[in-house]
Motif scaffolding. Structure first.
Motif, PDB file in Angstrom:
ATOM      1  N   THR A   1       0.857  -1.183   0.000  1.00 19.27           N
ATOM      2  CA  THR A   1       0.000   0.000   0.000  1.00 19.27           C
ATOM      3  C   THR A   1       0.892   1.231   0.000  1.00 19.27           C
ATOM      4  OG1 THR A   1      -1.688  -1.164   1.284  1.00 19.27           O
ATOM      5  CG2 THR A   1      -1.836   1.238   1.229  1.00 19.27           C
ATOM      6  N   THR A   2       0.578   2.171  -0.875  1.00 21.92           N
ATOM      7  CA  THR A   2       1.311   3.436  -0.909  1.00 21.92           C
ATOM      8  C   THR A   2       0.312   4.581  -0.906  1.00 21.92           C
ATOM      9  OG1 THR A   2       1.395   3.444  -3.325  1.00 21.92           O
ATOM     10  CG2 THR A   2       3.273   2.487  -2.191  1.00 21.92           C
ATOM     11  N   ARG A   3       0.703   5.685  -0.272  1.00 22.91           N
ATOM     12  CA  ARG A   3      -0.127   6.886  -0.233  1.00 22.91           C
ATOM     13  C   ARG A   3       0.389   7.830  -1.302  1.00 22.91           C
ATOM     14  NH1 ARG A   3      -3.952   9.372   2.421  1.00 22.91           N
ATOM     15  NH2 ARG A   3      -4.171   7.869   4.059  1.00 22.91           N
ATOM     16  N   GLN A   4      -0.537   8.322  -2.124  1.00 20.91           N
ATOM     17  CA  GLN A   4      -0.200   9.226  -3.218  1.00 20.91           C
ATOM     18  C   GLN A   4      -1.017  10.507  -3.083  1.00 20.91           C
ATOM     19  OE1 GLN A   4       2.110   8.501  -5.639  1.00 20.91           O
ATOM     20  NE2 GLN A   4       2.518   6.622  -4.500  1.00 20.91           N
ATOM     21  N   SER A   5      -0.508  11.561  -3.662  1.00 17.56           N
ATOM     22  CA  SER A   5      -1.229  12.839  -3.689  1.00 17.56           C
ATOM     23  C   SER A   5      -1.263  13.333  -5.124  1.00 17.56           C
ATOM     24  CB  SER A   5      -0.537  13.885  -2.823  1.00 17.56           C
ATOM     25  OG  SER A   5      -0.590  13.516  -1.478  1.00 17.56           O
ATOM     26  N   LEU A   6      -2.378  13.927  -5.474  1.00 21.72           N
ATOM     27  CA  LEU A   6      -2.541  14.483  -6.812  1.00 21.72           C
ATOM     28  C   LEU A   6      -2.974  15.940  -6.654  1.00 21.72           C
ATOM     29  CD1 LEU A   6      -2.718  13.986  -9.900  1.00 21.72           C
ATOM     30  CD2 LEU A   6      -5.091  13.317  -9.530  1.00 21.72           C
ATOM     31  N   ASN A   7      -2.207  16.856  -7.214  1.00 24.17           N
ATOM     32  CA  ASN A   7      -2.525  18.280  -7.165  1.00 24.17           C
ATOM     33  C   ASN A   7      -2.959  18.733  -8.556  1.00 24.17           C
ATOM     34  OD1 ASN A   7      -1.858  18.834  -4.436  1.00 24.17           O
ATOM     35  ND2 ASN A   7       0.300  18.618  -4.990  1.00 24.17           N
ATOM     36  N   MET A   8      -4.210  19.191  -8.632  1.00 18.95           N
ATOM     37  CA  MET A   8      -4.729  19.707  -9.904  1.00 18.95           C
ATOM     38  C   MET A   8      -5.550  20.953  -9.629  1.00 18.95           C
ATOM     39  SD  MET A   8      -5.807  16.609 -12.477  1.00 18.95           S
ATOM     40  CE  MET A   8      -7.379  16.429 -11.765  1.00 18.95           C
TER      41      MET A   8
END
Length: 192
Positions: free
Chosen positions: A134-141
């Motif tokens: 499991t990995t935590r990701q962030s998306l900035n848009m």
């Protein structure tokens, strides 16, 4: 008597051999999921069951010819040849060539451990059972930040073909050893 028992085990081994190479040896399933907020997206990446023969076919199609040929030779051809030779040695038990053949088959029985090697390869593949990351990701848009978790899980299970093939390997080895020993004791002079 041991000679007949060796033939019987050889025939029983042959009965286990065909389901062993045709039934699924293992099942492999890999899923990927993404969670964001209360939502979830999921996809199945791999979901297959493979027998020895299906594995050979798939490897051949993927142009991995050497691996396909090795698995076919050591898991299909050598066992069939060995089973045939044990039957011939039993049939020719009174002839010297039957005794030599039984000795030779018992000697190559150690080389037919390649059967077990194939099973070990499958077990190594199955050692990934329940491997989960499991990995935590962030998306900035557009100034918005969306945090989400991505996980993948791999599950594997042994199929019926595995158990049939292991049974074949063990019975075949016992059959060739019993036949060889039976022919040796049959030709040994009786002691007074």
């Amino acid at each position: 008597m041991l000679r007949h028992l060796g033939l019987g085990l050889n025939l029983l081994a042959l009965g286990l051999f065909f389901p062993g190479i045709l039934l699924p040896m293992f099942a492999l399933k890999t899923e990927m999921n993404a969670w964001f907020g209360q939502g979830r997206l999921g996809a199945s990446l791999v979901d297959k069951e493979l027998s020895i023969m299906q594995t050979v076919e798939e490897l051949w199609r993927d142009q991995r010819l050497l691996v396909a040929a090795l698995i076919f030779v050591f898991s299909v051809l050598v066992p069939l040849l060995k089973t045939t030779l044990v039957g011939l040695a039993w049939y020719w038990h009174k002839l010297q060539k039957g005794k030599r053949l039984a000795t030779w088959v018992a000697a190559i029985g150690k080389w037919s451990m390649a059967d077990v090697f194939v099973v070990a390869i499958f077990l190594a593949m199955l050692s990934t059972n329940h491997a989960e990351t499991t990995t935590r990701q962030s998306l900035n848009m557009f100034g918005l930040r969306l945090d989400f978790d991505i996980s993948s899980a791999t599950q594997s299970m042994l199929g019926d073909g595995f158990y049939y093939f292991v049974g074949y390997c063990l019975l075949s080895l016992a059959a060739s050893q019993l036949l060889q020993y039976g022919l040796k004791t049959q030709s040994a002079p009786a002691q007074k």
